[in-house]
Design an enzyme around this catalytic site. Structure first.
Site, mmCIF file in Angstrom:
data_model
loop_
_atom_site.group_PDB
_atom_site.id
_atom_site.type_symbol
_atom_site.label_atom_id
_atom_site.label_comp_id
_atom_site.label_asym_id
_atom_site.label_seq_id
_atom_site.Cartn_x
_atom_site.Cartn_y
_atom_site.Cartn_z
ATOM 1 N N ASP A 1 0.052 -18.560 15.307
ATOM 2 C CA ASP A 1 0.912 -18.888 13.763
ATOM 3 C C ASP A 1 0.578 -17.800 12.823
ATOM 4 O OD1 ASP A 1 1.694 -20.056 11.121
ATOM 5 O OD2 ASP A 1 2.021 -21.607 13.086
ATOM 6 N N HIS B 1 -0.016 -20.740 6.229
ATOM 7 C CA HIS B 1 1.071 -22.024 7.325
ATOM 8 C C HIS B 1 0.002 -22.553 8.594
ATOM 9 C CE1 HIS B 1 4.227 -23.173 10.057
ATOM 10 N NE2 HIS B 1 4.735 -23.691 9.179
ATOM 11 N N SER C 1 7.394 -27.226 11.276
ATOM 12 C CA SER C 1 5.795 -26.943 11.058
ATOM 13 C C SER C 1 4.758 -27.961 11.325
ATOM 14 C CB SER C 1 5.901 -25.817 10.454
ATOM 15 O OG SER C 1 6.252 -24.457 10.858
#
Length: 453
Positions: free
Chosen positions: A196, A251, A411
């Site tokens: 990620d 994220h 996600s």
């Protein structure tokens, strides 16, 4: 990693291919269409200028290595080998830099004219569909969760783990985490790679659960374990090519917290697995953009360094065969986000979640009322399961101003599945990816909102 000694080998392959085809550089450039994103007529997928990924047919490299030839064809193509993924366990796969006047399209056309090339493709750009975020409020001193157990102050905001209707949802519309925790809260022998934007490995709710490379001595400037990476003590940054996978986007840290924030420690939230090792593998920059080549290196690293699960909360409509091959080369479960376009993946394909690989679990999002959020992709054939993904509370990099935020997206759903897989493996480490996938899919709640989707 640079592998200049492979340039000679590539030269021979290209030269031999040109002799067979009678082509010279650029003859059929106009016959190669703009690299497609595989979405059936939609706009071409963006890719990195001057870079190509090529896969040679099995046996080609070994057979040609013994023959010998000069670098004539390589020079004509204006190419040199930037990365040889064979060294990472992805046989006959290389990334090329095209520095001459030839375009990516022309280089692909020339490469695929060779009888020794299985395929050539652009180095596609991979971009996050950045989710909405909502910063968490501050905790009162000594505050405890209203749900009492675990004692993490923000556990009452984690409806996906235990839903009593506290956020306006439906009681019981959750993954039943408390029932799992009666059996196991995880194991620090299970490693989940988070590929990620990186992970804030200093975060107080994550630091003790961050994987450490047992073969590497910190900060000595030496590749102690001989894996090709210097001082990769807590993962690696494959997009900036350094040993610091710190998250500068948020994220990846959010996904990591869903999987494995330390539970019942009186701090923040609880992960699905309270005890686990998170392997931070950064391949996306602060702006959420990365590329296929970086993802290939991250996958190869996770496989080599012993990850048990690889969580992939990203994707798009570009179909990279190299990415599909990299996933297929592993024996690891890959929970992958189904996408946030609100579309049917049976009609508009989404990757890597849509590759036909038994390792992949394609994950849609559910909301606090056991429904499908409008943003979530779906697909009766191409999507396997749904998990909580609507306004999920989790960890966030301290350097970005908030230690906890809520986000929405597939996600956020994906790491719920990765965390569940970690719990299952903590009880039975010998479970294969196929067994993990079957166990999860066979025991889902079959809900009306997902019928036919």
């Amino acid at each position: 990693m640079q592998f200049a000694h492979f340039r000679y080998l590539l030269s021979l392959i290209l030269l031999t291919g040109f002799l067979f085809s009678g082509l010279i550089s650029g003859v059929y450039a106009d016959e190669l269409s703009e690299p497609s994103n595989g979405a059936g007529g939609s706009a071409p997928a963006p890719y990195v200028p001057g870079e190509v990924i090529v896969k040679y047919k099995d046996g080609t490299v070994a057979a040609l290595a013994a023959e010998g030839s000069g670098p004539v064809a390589l020079e004509a193509l204006g190419a040199e080998v930037a990365t040889d993924f064979s060294a990472e366990g992805l046989s006959n796969l290389q990334a090329l830099d095209i520095s001459g006047p030839m375009s990516v399209k022309e280089a692909i056309n020339e490469l695929e004219s060779s009888p020794y090339v299985a395929y050539a493709e652009p180095n596609y750009i991979i971009s996050l569909s950045l989710p909405e975020t909502e910063p968490a409020g501050a905790d009162d001193v000594g505050a405890l969760s209203a749900l009492a157990f675990p004692n993490d102050p923000k556990f009452s905001d984690q409806w996906g783990l235990s839903n009593t209707g506290q956020t306006g949802g439906t009681s019981g519309a959750d993954i039943g985490a408390s029932k799992a925790w009666d059996v196991t809260t995880g194991s620090d022998t299970i490693v989940v790679a988070v590929i990620d934007t990186g992970v804030d490995y200093t975060h107080p709710d994550l630091a003790a659960n961050i994987w450490k490379n047992p073969g590497e001595i910190p900060n000595n400037g030496i590749d102690d374990d001989g894996n090709g990476y210097v001082d990769d003590v807590q993962g690696y940054d494959f997009i900036n090519n350094d040993n610091d996978p710190m998250d500068d986007n948020g994220h990846g840290t959010h996904c990591a917290g869903v999987i494995g924030a330390i539970g019942n420690n009186g701090v923040g939230i609880a992960g699905v697995a309270w005890k686990v090792k998170i392997m931070p593998l950064k391949f996306l920059r602060a702006d959420g953009n990365g590329d296929t080549a970086a993802s290939l290196n991250a996958i190869a690293y996770a496989r080599r360094m012993g990850a048990d699960v690889i969580s992939c909360s990203w994707g798009g409509t570009a179909r990279s065969q190299a990415l599909g091959d990299a996933i297929a080369s592993t024996n690891i479960l890959f929970p992958c986000a189904a996408g946030n376009a609100g579309s049917n993946n049976d009609i508009t394909a989404h990757y890597p979640s849509g590759f036909d690989s038994p390792q992949i679990m394609s994950v849609a999002a559910s909301d606090a009322k056991d429904g499908i959020p409008s943003f979530s992709n779906y697909g009766a054939t191409m999507v396997d399961v749904a998990a909580p993904g609507d306004w999920i509370m989790s960890t966030y990099p301290t350097s970005l101003g908030h230690q906890y935020v809520k986000m929405k997206g597939t996600s956020m759903a994906t790491p719920h599945v990765a965390g569940l897989a970690a719990l299952l493996l903590s009880k039975n480490p010998s479970m294969t990816p196929a067994a993990l996938k079957a166990k999860i899919m066979d025991t889902v709640d079959k809900l009306p909102a997902f019928s036919g989707k």
